[in-house]
Design a protein around this motif. Sequence first.
Motif, short mmCIF file in Angstrom:
data_model
loop_
_atom_site.label_atom_id
_atom_site.label_comp_id
_atom_site.label_asym_id
_atom_site.label_seq_id
_atom_site.Cartn_x
_atom_site.Cartn_y
_atom_site.Cartn_z
N ASN A 63 44.83 62.08 33.69
CA ASN A 63 45.50 63.06 34.53
C ASN A 63 44.81 64.41 34.38
OD1 ASN A 63 47.77 64.48 36.01
ND2 ASN A 63 48.63 62.42 35.81
N VAL A 64 45.28 65.37 35.15
CA VAL A 64 44.71 66.71 35.10
C VAL A 64 45.19 67.44 33.85
CG1 VAL A 64 44.44 66.93 37.60
CG2 VAL A 64 46.59 67.61 36.52
N GLU A 65 44.41 68.42 33.44
CA GLU A 65 44.71 69.15 32.22
C GLU A 65 46.06 69.86 32.28
OE1 GLU A 65 42.59 72.49 29.31
OE2 GLU A 65 41.66 71.91 31.20
N GLY A 66 46.47 70.27 33.49
CA GLY A 66 47.72 70.99 33.64
C GLY A 66 48.94 70.23 33.18
N LEU A 67 48.86 68.91 33.12
CA LEU A 67 49.99 68.12 32.65
C LEU A 67 50.42 68.54 31.24
CD1 LEU A 67 50.48 64.30 32.87
CD2 LEU A 67 50.46 65.37 30.64
N ARG A 68 49.43 68.93 30.43
CA ARG A 68 49.71 69.19 29.03
C ARG A 68 50.64 70.39 28.82
NH1 ARG A 68 45.18 67.90 24.77
NH2 ARG A 68 47.09 67.12 23.83
N SER A 69 50.66 71.30 29.77
CA SER A 69 51.44 72.52 29.60
C SER A 69 52.83 72.45 30.21
CB SER A 69 50.70 73.69 30.24
OG SER A 69 50.68 73.53 31.64
N MET A 70 53.09 71.39 30.98
CA MET A 70 54.35 71.36 31.71
C MET A 70 55.53 71.33 30.75
SD MET A 70 53.67 69.10 35.11
CE MET A 70 55.02 69.96 35.91
N MET A 71 56.47 72.26 31.00
CA MET A 71 57.65 72.41 30.16
C MET A 71 57.25 72.53 28.69
SD MET A 71 60.43 69.89 32.02
CE MET A 71 61.79 70.54 31.03
N ASN A 72 56.20 73.35 28.47
CA ASN A 72 55.72 73.63 27.12
C ASN A 72 55.36 72.36 26.35
OD1 ASN A 72 56.00 76.47 27.34
ND2 ASN A 72 58.21 76.25 27.00
N GLY A 73 54.78 71.40 27.06
CA GLY A 73 54.33 70.17 26.41
C GLY A 73 55.34 69.05 26.42
N ALA A 74 56.52 69.28 26.97
CA ALA A 74 57.58 68.26 26.93
C ALA A 74 57.23 67.03 27.77
CB ALA A 74 58.90 68.85 27.41
N ILE A 75 56.49 67.24 28.88
CA ILE A 75 56.13 66.10 29.73
C ILE A 75 55.18 65.17 28.97
CG2 ILE A 75 55.01 65.41 31.87
CD1 ILE A 75 57.70 66.75 32.29
N GLU A 76 54.15 65.76 28.36
CA GLU A 76 53.21 64.94 27.57
C GLU A 76 53.95 64.20 26.45
OE1 GLU A 76 49.93 65.97 24.29
OE2 GLU A 76 49.42 66.73 26.29
N LYS A 77 54.82 64.90 25.77
CA LYS A 77 55.57 64.29 24.67
C LYS A 77 56.42 63.13 25.16
CE LYS A 77 58.86 65.43 20.98
NZ LYS A 77 59.72 66.50 20.38
N LYS A 78 57.03 63.29 26.34
CA LYS A 78 57.86 62.23 26.89
C LYS A 78 57.03 60.98 27.22
CE LYS A 78 61.01 61.04 30.68
NZ LYS A 78 61.74 60.09 29.80
N ILE A 79 55.85 61.19 27.80
CA ILE A 79 54.98 60.06 28.12
C ILE A 79 54.65 59.28 26.84
CG2 ILE A 79 52.67 59.41 28.93
CD1 ILE A 79 52.87 61.75 30.91
#
Length: 425
Positions: free
Chosen positions: A223-239
Amino acid sequence: MVEEFYTIEQVAELSNKSQKTVRRHIAANKLVASKSQNKYRILKSEYERWINSDDSNEELNRETFAKIDYQNNTYDDIVNWIDITDDWNKDGWSNVNYRNGYTFVDLFSGAGGLSCGLTMAGFTPVASVEIMEAAVETYKYNFIEQKGFNETVETRDIREEEVKQNLYDEIGERHVNLVVGGFPCQGFSMSGNRVITDERNSLYLEMKKIVEHLKPEYVVMENVEGLRSMMNGAIEKKIIEDYKKIGYDINVTILNSADYGVAQTRRRVIFIGNRVGGKNYHPQPFLDKEHYKTLGEEIERFMNLPNDKSINHIITKHSKEMEERIKAVPEGKSLYGNYSDAWKKSPWDKPSCTVKENHGGVNLHPKLPRVLTPRELAALQSFPDDFIFKGSKKWQLVQIGNAVPPLLGKAIGIAVKKALDIVME
């Protein structure tokens, strides 16, 4: 009396915000706009309501907006780097007899950039899922008609349960070692609106369902790098947590395509996971900035090539006035000052800026008074010259801009292959 309308450009000027920010607020329904002849119009009264309300303040709407200055961002990634140079000269695309013994399924495959890279690394494709008709036509032509792979490729929506079941039926008893997917990134993109509530942001869950059913040893998500910052990293953590629940341990980091021989600066976040207790290897970069492949090195062979639709070398005809304007743009600058990432002339002796999906308005030729052709853009993405894109020029450009660079896919494939060699002994 008819009320006055503002354009996005006028709203940006009045509010002292960027046009990108205004568009993001429209997408989030914080600023109401109507669309006429493909242009947004904002009522003066709506603008005044918005600018004088909390809706215009993204800091007060963090549940909807996610922002990052990624140039200054650092991550504490736990990465297992592995040297891939010993396998780099093997090419399973030009020599289809080179197979490494492992199979893969590509979800959200697009035209097949990641699939192309994995076949370069020796993997054998079993099936792919893609919703864009032109991309499916491209995939079929290159992987089945030209390379002769025995795989199932259809135009289908991965969200439909019938589609998933048909995929399982078509795979049958064949074992799948790797499932990969560049799930749609428009909702996450740093150049897009990046609205948290964008329904495309949950499509990774559809991929997870398929992974849970097929149970491959390894999974790769891009995915794009911007995913990592969404909701202060909460999206990446959820994945990561969601995959942990179905037995997959995930490692994640950012890879730059230029580090692997792609003549383009293109940073992507790469999730690699496994359910068999193995290592999640990421490919060790083997090039540095002093040795990156340049735009000129990649596209010089097309300089004197006439228009040739059969290989996607479709030359755009510009007016004399536009040709003169393009000539006057300095390398590294844009034709339009307010659009630094569009109509840009990347330097001849450096890697290209990111090739994007916006119908050819991104990349100007550094030496010729025109935009780059689909064939040239495909080369900057590291597609082999025999990889032919189907559909109209517009859809060729969309496919190319959306693709994972094949050489990045090859690097990831070699790393996963090395991991599989260990766990499959």
